[in-house]
Each structure stands twice: as structure tokens, then as C-alpha cells.
Design a protein around this motif. Structure first.
Motif: not given
Length: 218
Positions: A45-65, A79-83
Motif C-alpha cells: 500500500r505504501l509502495t503504491a503511493l511512493e511510486n506515484a508520478p512525482a511530477g506533481h502532487p497527487i490526491v490520495a486516500g482509501g478506506v479504513s486501513l 509536498d507530494r499530496c494535493a488532497g
């Protein structure tokens, strides 16, 4: 202008199929595209976020865990999270005796000692269908994952106060596993958060209301 991509993670022993079923349509209605990666462990789960394109901030999230992991990642990577789009946060900080953590431990023990069929015997309706598919999809990883999830850290309320991004949160007023008090505490802590609520009768698709809350927070 390209559509905004939102990366959302599943909850404990849940999967990308569930995430897509809940969030694809609400996100499309606001011109966003869902990225729901196939993940099975906390590390994935963490790797999926770390591997997201780094060119611009991303919107992230999920359910429960998934919400816990996304919010902790946002705290560590402002600096990598837009929402954030967060559904059913289950605890803050250490799990201690949180109902969701206890439920994960109990499920792991039943699966280990009595088998998957017995563990699913008490579930019905859509929940049974979802767990039957997702849990079988974890295979031998199911019990270790349930155990690691039950011991995992969520962000503390103090950490959540540092998040200066538009955040949509959906909580359930009658879900004993994901207490509404936790969702309210998260919404009060995050400066730009909007909380919407639902009930068990409206599950699971009402969890997509977190998208509208995110839009209001913007």
C-alpha cells in the motif's frame, strides 16, 4: 487539461475491486480518474503511493486501513499530496483496543484455526460476497495481513493537524467497527476537512460521498 488522477487504497483484507465499485462513478462525475492498485500488504500500500508520478502532487486516500496509510503518507510527504479522500478511519495513533483492530485479530485467529469458510459463516449479503472474493484473493497472505493491520499505526491527531490539503471524509453513524467519533476527530483535526456521514443501510456505495466532501473542501 488532463483529468486528475486519484490513488485510493483498500481497507484491511479488502481489494481494488471493492475500491473501484465504490469510487469510480463519483470520481468520474467530478472529472477525476481512479487509480486503484492491486495491493495486499501494508508495504505494498505504501509502495503504491511512493511510486506515484512525482511530477506533481497527487490526491490520495482509501478506506479504513487504506485511509490510515494514505494520511500517514501525506503527513510524511506534504509536498507530494494535493488532497485526501478518506473513508471510515478506524483509529488514531496506536490501535490499542480499537474495534477494527480487535475484529482483524479475531478474524485471523478463526481463519488460522478453523478455516476461511468458518470465518465467513456469520456474514451475509453484499458483505459476504465482498469478503468471500477479497479474502480468497489474499490466499496465504490473508492471516499475516490481518495481523499486521491490527497492529499498524494510524496518524495521530497532532499529525493530522499538519495536513494543509482539501480533505473529504465519510464516516458512518452506526458502524461499531469504524466509530463515527474517529471520523469526527479526524475532521476536526485536519484544517481543511469536510465530513459527511452515512449509515450501514446505505453501504457500500455511500462511501463514495467522500468524493463530494473532498470537492466541498476544495
Amino acid at each position: 487539461m488532463p483529468a486528475e488522477t486519484v490513488l485510493l487504497l483498500p481497507g484491511t483484507a479488502s481489494d481494488e475491486v471493492f475500491v473501484r465499485s465504490v469510487f469510480t462513478e463519483p470520481l468520474s462525475q467530478v472529472g477525476a480518474v481512479l487509480n486503484a492498485p492491486r495491493v495486499r500488504t501494508l508495504g505494498e500500500r505504501l509502495t503504491a503511493l511512493e511510486n506515484a508520478p512525482a511530477g506533481h502532487p497527487i490526491v490520495a486516500g482509501g478506506v479504513s486501513l487504506g485511509a490510515h496509510v494514505a494520511a500517514r503518507w501525506a503527513v510524511a510527504n506534504p509536498d507530494r499530496c494535493a488532497g485526501l479522500i478518506l473513508a471510515l478511519p478506524a483509529w488514531s495513533g496506536a490501535p490499542d483496543e480499537a474495534p477494527a483492530a480487535l475484529a482483524a485479530k479475531a478474524s485471523a485467529e478463526i481463519v488460522r484455526t478453523q478455516g476461511l469458510t468458518t470465518a465467513l459463516a456469520g456474514t451475509t449479503g453484499w458483505l459476504h460476497d465482498e469478503l468471500n472474493r477479497a479474502w480468497r484473493g489474499y490466499g496465504d497472505q490473508l492471516v499475516p495481513h490481518l495481523e499486521e493491520a491490527a497492529e499498524s499505526l494510524a496518524p495521530t491527531l497532532e499529525e493530522l493537524r499538519s495536513l494543509d490539503v482539501p480533505t473529504g471524509i465519510v464516516g458512518c453513524t452506526d458502524d461499531p467497527v469504524h466509530p463515527i467519533a474517529v471520523a469526527r476527530a479526524w475532521a476536526e483535526a485536519i484544517p481543511r476537512a469536510v465530513l459527511v456521514t452515512t449509515t450501514l443501510n446505505a453501504y457500500p456505495h455511500a462511501l463514495g460521498r467522500a468524493v463530494q466532501a473532498w470537492q466541498r473542501a476544495r
